[in-house]
Design a protein around this motif. Structure first.
Motif, short mmCIF file in Angstrom:
data_model
loop_
_atom_site.label_atom_id
_atom_site.label_comp_id
_atom_site.label_asym_id
_atom_site.label_seq_id
_atom_site.Cartn_x
_atom_site.Cartn_y
_atom_site.Cartn_z
N PRO A 9 31.47 22.48 32.28
CA PRO A 9 31.76 22.00 30.97
C PRO A 9 32.05 21.85 29.72
CG PRO A 9 30.71 24.27 31.84
CD PRO A 9 30.67 23.18 32.51
N LEU A 11 34.74 20.51 29.04
CA LEU A 11 36.21 20.04 29.44
C LEU A 11 35.73 18.55 29.21
CD1 LEU A 11 36.23 21.35 32.46
CD2 LEU A 11 37.92 22.31 30.06
N ARG A 17 36.91 19.23 21.32
CA ARG A 17 37.05 20.71 20.87
C ARG A 17 38.11 21.69 20.59
NH1 ARG A 17 35.95 23.54 27.01
NH2 ARG A 17 35.14 25.04 25.39
N TYR A 22 42.36 24.33 22.42
CA TYR A 22 42.77 22.70 23.87
C TYR A 22 43.65 22.18 24.01
CZ TYR A 22 38.54 25.90 25.65
OH TYR A 22 38.03 27.29 25.58
N ASN A 73 37.48 24.21 37.82
CA ASN A 73 38.04 25.04 36.06
C ASN A 73 36.05 24.75 35.65
OD1 ASN A 73 37.89 25.61 34.13
ND2 ASN A 73 39.28 24.42 32.72
N GLY A 75 34.69 25.81 33.99
CA GLY A 75 34.43 26.33 31.96
C GLY A 75 33.53 27.30 31.81
N ALA A 76 32.65 27.57 30.90
CA ALA A 76 32.02 28.79 30.45
C ALA A 76 31.58 29.37 31.97
CB ALA A 76 31.21 28.83 29.65
N HIS A 79 32.77 32.73 33.70
CA HIS A 79 32.19 33.54 32.84
C HIS A 79 30.51 34.57 33.46
CE1 HIS A 79 35.41 33.45 30.93
NE2 HIS A 79 34.27 32.47 30.23
N HIS A 99 42.43 27.64 34.35
CA HIS A 99 41.85 27.75 33.22
C HIS A 99 42.57 27.00 32.24
CE1 HIS A 99 38.35 29.46 34.38
NE2 HIS A 99 39.01 30.01 34.41
N LEU A 100 42.26 25.99 30.92
CA LEU A 100 44.02 25.67 30.32
C LEU A 100 44.11 26.99 29.25
CD1 LEU A 100 41.50 21.90 28.67
CD2 LEU A 100 43.91 22.79 30.21
N SER A 101 43.39 27.41 28.75
CA SER A 101 43.85 29.28 27.70
C SER A 101 43.66 29.61 28.94
CB SER A 101 42.95 28.69 27.27
OG SER A 101 41.59 28.73 27.32
N ILE A 103 42.25 33.01 29.07
CA ILE A 103 41.18 33.82 28.76
C ILE A 103 40.59 34.68 28.54
CG2 ILE A 103 39.54 32.22 30.50
CD1 ILE A 103 39.86 33.52 32.86
N ARG A 106 41.65 35.97 24.81
CA ARG A 106 40.85 35.49 24.05
C ARG A 106 39.34 36.81 24.16
NH1 ARG A 106 39.29 29.34 26.03
NH2 ARG A 106 37.99 29.51 23.48
N ARG A 110 35.35 36.38 27.60
CA ARG A 110 36.33 35.40 28.84
C ARG A 110 36.92 36.40 29.66
NH1 ARG A 110 34.91 30.14 26.44
NH2 ARG A 110 35.16 30.67 23.81
C1 DQA Z 1 38.03 27.56 29.61
C2 DQA Z 1 38.01 29.46 29.38
C3 DQA Z 1 36.48 28.96 29.35
O1 DQA Z 1 36.51 30.32 28.44
C4 DQA Z 1 35.79 28.06 28.98
O2 DQA Z 1 34.32 28.24 28.81
C5 DQA Z 1 35.95 26.71 29.14
C6 DQA Z 1 37.23 26.20 28.84
C7 DQA Z 1 39.45 26.24 30.14
O3 DQA Z 1 39.66 25.98 30.54
O4 DQA Z 1 40.66 27.46 29.46
O5 DQA Z 1 34.97 25.73 28.67
O6 DQA Z 1 37.47 27.07 31.25
#
Ligand code: DQA
Length: 148
Positions: A9, A11, A17, A22, A73, A75-76, A79, A99-101, A103, A106, A110
């Motif tokens: 979700p 992405l 966003r 990102y 990936n 996304g949320a 978690h 994960h792009l970021s 985690i 943050r 996460r």
């Molecule tokens: C993410 C990190 C998740 O915490 C976040 O909810 C995302 C993107 C990332 O790619 O960094 O939607 O998965």
């Protein structure tokens, strides 16, 4: 060698966003980046994205018997989705979580991934490069003849 890349979700909102987290590149840029890299290492890649947990689970189920590995990936959902964790455990395909970021840098919520224990490993904080490294790892470490 066939690898399915599953993006969860929000992405699809890349480029819009939180660019400070990102970056400015779009989801289409990410798809192209993955496809170009996969082609360069002769991996057949299929890149999918969904904002729905059920669709992601269906993609994981579909990968069984059609793909040699998964890059995901979630996304949320990372978690808290025990359903995605269970789907990955059910198909037992070699999977790498991306994960792009970073985690761990943050919000507290996460830092925990419930899906990573169903994967070989996790790459985070390296942006698009994480997908490339995950594909490279799978291409070098898993056998692909089953679905050639
Ligand atoms: C993410 C990190 C998740 O915490 C976040 O909810 C995302 C993107 C990332 O790619 O960094 O939607 O998965």
């Amino acid at each position: 060698m066939k690898i399915m890349v599953i993006n969860g979700p929000n992405l699809d909102m890349l480029g819009v966003r939180e660019p400070e987290v990102y970056g400015n590149k779009t989801y289409s840029d990410l798809e192209k980046y993955i496809e170009d890299y996969a082609e360069s290492v002769e991996v057949e890649v299929v890149v999918v994205q969904s904002n729905s947990e059920g669709d992601i689970i269906d993609y994981i189920h579909y990968a069984l018997g059609t793909q040699d590995g998964i890059v995901i990936n979630p996304g949320a959902y990372t978690h808290y989705s025990y359903a995605i964790a269970d789907a990955l455990a059910a198909v037992k395909l070699p999977a790498v979580e991306v994960h792009l970021s970073n985690i761990h840098k943050r919000e507290e919520f996460r830092r925990k991934s419930v899906t990573a224990p169903s994967c070989i490993g996790q790459i985070c904080g390296l942006g698009f490069d994480g997908y490339k490294l995950a594909i490279e790892y799978l291409a070098e470490n898993i056998k692909g003849e089953q679905n050639d």
